[in-house]
Design a protein around this motif. Structure first.
Motif, PDB file in Angstrom:
ATOM      1  N   ASN A 181      10.295   9.678   9.525  1.00 56.01           N
ATOM      2  CA  ASN A 181      10.049   8.247   9.702  1.00 56.01           C
ATOM      3  C   ASN A 181      11.252   7.391   9.312  1.00 56.01           C
ATOM      4  O   ASN A 181      11.239   6.174   9.503  1.00 56.01           O
ATOM      5  CB  ASN A 181       8.827   7.806   8.892  1.00 56.01           C
ATOM      6  CG  ASN A 181       8.983   8.075   7.400  1.00 56.01           C
ATOM      7  OD1 ASN A 181       9.548   9.097   6.996  1.00 56.01           O
ATOM      8  ND2 ASN A 181       8.490   7.166   6.573  1.00 56.01           N
TER       9      ASN A 181
ATOM     10  N   THR B 216       8.885   0.694   5.244  1.00 52.08           N
ATOM     11  CA  THR B 216       9.008   1.314   3.924  1.00 52.08           C
ATOM     12  C   THR B 216      10.477   1.363   3.529  1.00 52.08           C
ATOM     13  O   THR B 216      11.347   1.644   4.368  1.00 52.08           O
ATOM     14  CB  THR B 216       8.435   2.738   3.937  1.00 52.08           C
ATOM     15  OG1 THR B 216       7.010   2.660   4.080  1.00 52.08           O
ATOM     16  CG2 THR B 216       8.759   3.482   2.655  1.00 52.08           C
TER      17      THR B 216
ATOM     18  N   GLU C 175       0.781   4.083  -1.114  1.00 58.49           N
ATOM     19  CA  GLU C 175       0.229   5.410  -0.848  1.00 58.49           C
ATOM     20  C   GLU C 175       0.386   5.806   0.624  1.00 58.49           C
ATOM     21  O   GLU C 175       0.291   6.988   0.986  1.00 58.49           O
ATOM     22  CB  GLU C 175      -1.244   5.480  -1.269  1.00 58.49           C
ATOM     23  CG  GLU C 175      -2.193   4.587  -0.481  1.00 58.49           C
ATOM     24  CD  GLU C 175      -2.287   3.173  -1.047  1.00 58.49           C
ATOM     25  OE1 GLU C 175      -3.267   2.462  -0.710  1.00 58.49           O
ATOM     26  OE2 GLU C 175      -1.384   2.777  -1.834  1.00 58.49           O
ATOM     27  N   HIS C 176       0.621   4.787   1.502  1.00 63.96           N
ATOM     28  CA  HIS C 176       0.816   5.058   2.928  1.00 63.96           C
ATOM     29  C   HIS C 176       2.287   4.932   3.332  1.00 63.96           C
ATOM     30  O   HIS C 176       2.595   4.797   4.518  1.00 63.96           O
ATOM     31  CB  HIS C 176      -0.020   4.088   3.770  1.00 63.96           C
ATOM     32  CG  HIS C 176      -1.482   4.134   3.468  1.00 63.96           C
ATOM     33  ND1 HIS C 176      -2.224   5.292   3.546  1.00 63.96           N
ATOM     34  CD2 HIS C 176      -2.343   3.155   3.058  1.00 63.96           C
ATOM     35  CE1 HIS C 176      -3.478   5.035   3.215  1.00 63.96           C
ATOM     36  NE2 HIS C 176      -3.576   3.749   2.903  1.00 63.96           N
TER      37      HIS C 176
ATOM     38  N   HIS D 191       0.859  -1.200   0.000  1.00 62.83           N
ATOM     39  CA  HIS D 191       0.000   0.000   0.000  1.00 62.83           C
ATOM     40  C   HIS D 191       0.893   1.247   0.000  1.00 62.83           C
ATOM     41  O   HIS D 191       0.959   2.003   0.976  1.00 62.83           O
ATOM     42  CB  HIS D 191      -0.955   0.016   1.189  1.00 62.83           C
ATOM     43  CG  HIS D 191      -1.790  -1.223   1.304  1.00 62.83           C
ATOM     44  ND1 HIS D 191      -2.633  -1.661   0.296  1.00 62.83           N
ATOM     45  CD2 HIS D 191      -1.876  -2.136   2.298  1.00 62.83           C
ATOM     46  CE1 HIS D 191      -3.222  -2.785   0.662  1.00 62.83           C
ATOM     47  NE2 HIS D 191      -2.778  -3.102   1.866  1.00 62.83           N
TER      48      HIS D 191
ATOM     49  N   ASP E   3       4.793   6.923   3.698  1.00 59.47           N
ATOM     50  CA  ASP E   3       5.403   7.865   4.623  1.00 59.47           C
ATOM     51  C   ASP E   3       4.875   7.734   6.051  1.00 59.47           C
ATOM     52  O   ASP E   3       5.380   8.403   6.965  1.00 59.47           O
ATOM     53  CB  ASP E   3       5.176   9.300   4.137  1.00 59.47           C
ATOM     54  CG  ASP E   3       5.880   9.590   2.817  1.00 59.47           C
ATOM     55  OD1 ASP E   3       6.737   8.764   2.431  1.00 59.47           O
ATOM     56  OD2 ASP E   3       5.561  10.600   2.173  1.00 59.47           O
ATOM     57  N   LEU E   4       3.895   6.865   6.246  1.00 57.15           N
ATOM     58  CA  LEU E   4       3.342   6.642   7.586  1.00 57.15           C
ATOM     59  C   LEU E   4       4.039   5.493   8.308  1.00 57.15           C
ATOM     60  O   LEU E   4       3.779   5.264   9.491  1.00 57.15           O
ATOM     61  CB  LEU E   4       1.838   6.352   7.499  1.00 57.15           C
ATOM     62  CG  LEU E   4       0.989   7.437   6.829  1.00 57.15           C
ATOM     63  CD1 LEU E   4      -0.480   6.997   6.778  1.00 57.15           C
ATOM     64  CD2 LEU E   4       1.132   8.765   7.567  1.00 57.15           C
ATOM     65  N   LYS E   5       4.913   4.780   7.619  1.00 59.02           N
ATOM     66  CA  LYS E   5       5.598   3.630   8.215  1.00 59.02           C
ATOM     67  C   LYS E   5       7.062   3.965   8.495  1.00 59.02           C
ATOM     68  O   LYS E   5       7.655   4.808   7.813  1.00 59.02           O
ATOM     69  CB  LYS E   5       5.545   2.423   7.257  1.00 59.02           C
ATOM     70  CG  LYS E   5       4.158   1.956   6.887  1.00 59.02           C
ATOM     71  CD  LYS E   5       4.259   0.782   5.912  1.00 59.02           C
ATOM     72  CE  LYS E   5       2.898   0.356   5.393  1.00 59.02           C
ATOM     73  NZ  LYS E   5       3.004  -0.796   4.458  1.00 59.02           N
TER      74      LYS E   5
END
Length: 854
Positions: free
Chosen positions: A180, A100, A50-51, A48, A53-55
């Motif tokens: 992150n 990521t 698209e997410h 996924h 930068d959240l990991k």
């Protein structure tokens, strides 16, 4: 050959095709433009995407130096591996679910293409410097530690200012915007070595264990794939450390960062070497990516105050502090070498307690312990606490020495530098192997063994060398490095190449080391086997010295110019300090002396009588036991604090032979009674058997019998000797139902005690420790104890806590002086010091501690 490597254009096309095929896993962005208007491409890869930068993320950068093509090629291959295996390899899927990957396969596109098309040895970018020269070394253009270089033609020209280049500006902007990122790997060639980040002060840092352990665990996967072992090296003394690199910029932002140098050439043969380098590094990269979330803000906090609580020769107890949380447990790892993997192969404990005891250890051995917390719900792990190094105590009969050569007795002698060979001793480095400049080069070490007793029985021995640089060992899997014991009678001058080359080899020591296992920054050891230890004893007795030759390859393949290893000598400008000197570790014991002690008193004791001067045992007519009593004085043994009992046995002769057919056995026990009586013997609290018994068959076969003490009985005998007590024993029969049975023993009973002279206690502590600043250096002074058994002091520095044992930190000094300096440390950082007095065993005192407050 070069056509097999991807061009930058091919790399970009490959990445665009990946986006078309795997749109949910990978996306691309341009970080900016180069001087020649090329895009600096970064790929984001995760489940996924698209997410992404959240990991938590790992940042991969490659080919910041134009001629180091491995960075780009490995990066592309790793992307290919992840995208091709996420749906078939559960580990890849798990890693991409939680983490990521930010990857810039080529951070220097202009220079890379110039290297491919015009000059393969080109290193810098393609900035026009305006004076007829081109290029800036991008890995000297970051701000942390930036040093201005005036020579624009230099290969390490750092640019007009930090971040003057579009490439470094681009990666800086991306890293600054992505908090992150928890791990950064910068791929280079050559050397097969990890270079973890540093802070230019050579002090331990709280992340130091994390840096080394990340590299060691990656190294584990590399070695598993191809058998190759990379070095792990945090650099030379502070004034020579690389400045202005991306690694230090990332580390300064709290990112676990390391350079990885791959291969032995900048542009290796693709089919023969490059594919192997890629094959071994992909599992290492996958492991590193899996660790990104363990350094995120959501990871458990690192354990604190990880300390030694207690140690013996076979056990170590550790303790630590952590807030009480029901979902947290702890993993403990143990290695016998520094910078080794912390994984299932070294996991020794899993516990929810805040203490742990490791058992069944070897005496006098260094162990390295590591701990991290684990969230039982999420599986996320904490960072590591700073490692704890512990040397177990010696067994009661053991001694050890670490022997260093004098400067004039260690160096190298080379084929083409015969006039300069004498100057190669006691300065700079040991060059061992072959190259076009020096020809064949041998290392030579002459160890003086005068601190060892000539009758030493050697139990363990190994030579240790610190590999300082392997860049000039340029040929993959070529040659071996060996250590030989040579006959000193065949050598007139140890600095003479011909003498060393033609010397008589008595024995090759330990196992030869192939080039792929010779590392950089990790001690190499050659361990003596039993036969070699006997040879070492012979050298001790005949010469009181040991002469060793270290050899590497003596021929080069056609077209190759060097296969030369560089080991630290400890002296000179290129050395890491005297603690990196070659050294010989020896653990030994001594032959036992024997003392025969005649019996002091004997008696026969029954319910009805006590008969002195007579020794019998058996059963009376009521099946009640009759005991024989023996008493020995230990006063003729040497002083108990200078003596270790190594063996003992009681010798008794029987006067009559039993006629009973019952299976009667006779054993000897310690007794601890004030008044001799049958009742006191029967109700005594402490029952300790001597580890031997005599059977009826033994009595019929032999007249003389030896009751041999086991380990526990020897301890009891030691205690009695220490307390100045007499040793009291009974001899008694054991059987079911026997009556009217009596065995009479000769009254000339002896206790034979075997022992060695050895101190049991350390000398007193040093006193009056003062820590001061003298000319910008931290100086320590103290007062040594005046006891006769005092040999020296051992001074240790620890950044995080007061040292708990002599191995717990960085050694600063060992010897009889009453002062030392924290030479490589900095006065700008608070730290702890400890001084341990030691004797000739060595036994170490409790620490005298001091603190430096910055």
């Amino acid at each position: 050959m070069k056509k097999q490597y991807r061009s930058y254009e091919q790399t970009c096309e490959f990445l665009k095709e990946c986006v078309r095929r795997y749109p949910s896993l990978i996306s691309l962005e341009s970080l900016g433009k180069t001087w020649e208007n090329r895009d600096i491409i970064l790929a984001k890869i995760t489940l996924h995407v698209e997410h992404a930068d959240l990991k938590p993320a790992l940042l991969y950068t490659g080919t910041i130096h134009a001629r180091e093509w491995i960075g780009n090629e490995l990066g592309v291959s790793f992307i290919e591996y992840l995208l091709g295996h996420y749906d078939t390899n559960p580990m890849v899927l798990e890693v991409l679910t939680k983490n990521t990957l930010y990857i810039v396969p080529c951070l220097n596109p202009d220079g890379f293409e110039y290297s491919r098309k015009h000059f393969s040895f080109w290193r810098k970018n393609r900035r026009n410097n305006g004076d007829g020269t081109f290029g800036v070394d991008l890995n000297r253009n970051f701000s942390v530690g930036f040093q201005k270089v005036s020579d624009t033609s230099s290969n390490v020209y750092s640019g007009p200012a930090p971040f003057s280049e579009p490439e470094t500006q681009a990666i800086k902007a991306f890293v600054d915007a992505h908090e992150n990122i928890t791990i950064a790997l910068d791929y280079h060639s050559q050397g097969n070595v990890f270079f973890p980040a540093h802070k230019f002060n050579h002090e331990a840092e709280i992340e130091g264990t994390d840096l080394n352990t990340l590299c060691a665990n990656m190294n584990y996967h590399i070695r598993k794939a191809t058998g190759r072992k990379y070095g792990i090296h945090r650099g030379k003394p502070p004034k020579k450390l690389i400045s202005g690199s991306g690694r230090e910029y990332y580390y300064n932002k709290g990112i676990i960062a390391t350079v990885v140098e791959v291969g032995t050439r900048n542009i290796p043969d693709f089919m023969q070497n490059m594919r192997e380098s890629i094959h071994e590094n992909i599992p290492a990269l996958l492991y590193a990516l899996s660790e990104a979330h363990n350094y995120s803000t959501n990871a458990p906090r690192r354990p604190e105050n990880f300390l030694l609580q207690h140690k013996t020769s076979q056990e170590v107890t550790l303790a630590w502090e952590y807030p009480c949380k029901k979902d947290i447990y702890f993993q403990l790892f143990r290695n016998t070498e520094n910078k080794e993997a912390c994984n299932e192969s070294s996991l020794v404990g899993v516990t929810k307690n805040h203490h742990f005891t490791d058992i069944e250890l070897s005496s006098g051995t260094n162990y390295f312990y590591y701990i991290r917390a684990v969230d039982n719900i999420t599986g996320v792990k904490s960072a590591f606490a700073p490692k704890m190094r512990v040397q177990t105590l010696l067994d009661s009969t053991e001694f050890h020495r670490t022997i260093f050569p004098t400067p004039s007795d260690v160096g190298y002698t080379a084929e083409f530098t015969k006039e300069q060979n004498r100057a190669h001793f006691g300065r700079n480095s040991l060059f061992i192997g072959i190259n076009e400049t020096k020809g064949i080069s041998y290392g030579v070490i002459d160890f003086k063994l005068d601190t060892l007793p000539q009758n030493a029985i050697i139990k363990e021995a190994y030579l240790s060398l610190y590999p300082l640089n392997r860049v000039n060992a340029k040929i993959e899997k070529f040659g071996e490095w060996s250590v030989s014991l040579i006959d000193r009678e065949s050598v007139g001058d140890i600095t003479d190449f011909d003498h060393i080359s033609q010397s008589t080899v008595i024995q090759t020591i330990g196992t030869t080391m192939p080039s792929e296992t010779l590392t950089q920054g990790i001690w190499s050891h050659w361990k003596f086997n039993e036969y070699e230890r006997r040879l070492l004893e012979t050298q001790l007795q005949t010469h009181n010295a040991l002469l060793l030759k270290i050899s590497g390859p003596t021929k080069l393949p056609l077209g190759r110019d060097s296969q030369m290893m560089m080991f630290d000598l400890g002296y000179g400008n290129f050395g890491g300090g005297i603690h990196y000197r070659p050294n010989l570790f020896i653990k030994y014991t001594l032959p036992s002396q024997s003392l025969q002690i005649p019996v002091n008193a004997i008696a026969t004791v029954s319910l009805d009588y006590t008969k002195n001067h007579q020794l019998s045992c058996g059963f009376d007519k009521e099946n009640q036991k009759i005991y024989g009593y023996m008493e020995f004085s230990l006063d003729t043994l040497p002083a108990p604090d200078q003596t270790v009992i190594t063996g003992a046995y009681i010798s008794i002769k029987s006067r009559n032979r039993t006629r009973s057919k019952e299976d009667i056995r006779y054993n000897v026990e310690f007794v601890d009674i004030e008044e001799l009586s049958c009742e006191n013997i029967k109700v005594r609290e402490r029952i300790e058997f001597i580890g031997y018994e005599v059977s009826r068959a033994d009595l019929q076969k032999n007249k003389c019998h030896h009751f041999i003490f086991d380990s526990y009985s020897l301890q009891s005998l030691e205690e009695m000797h220490q307390k100045g007590q007499k040793s009291k024993f009974i001899i008694k029969p054991t059987s079911a139902i026997v009556k009217n049975h009596l065995v009479t023993w000769d009254e000339n009973v002896t206790l034979t005690v075997e022992y060695i002279p050895r101190r049991k206690s350390p000398p007193p502590m040093a006193t009056d420790l003062k820590v001061s600043n003298e000319g910008g250096k931290i100086k320590l002074t103290w007062t040594n104890p005046k006891e006769e058994g005092f040999v020296g002091v051992y001074v240790v520095r620890n950044r995080f806590h007061p040292p708990t044992n002599p191995s717990d930190g960085d050694k600063l000094y060992a010897g009889k002086d009453n002062y030392t300096y924290d030479t490589f440390g900095t006065a700008q950082i608070s730290k702890y010091f400890a001084i341990f007095s030691y004797d000739d065993v060595p036994n170490y005192s409790e620490p005298l501690r001091g603190t430096w407050e910055a």
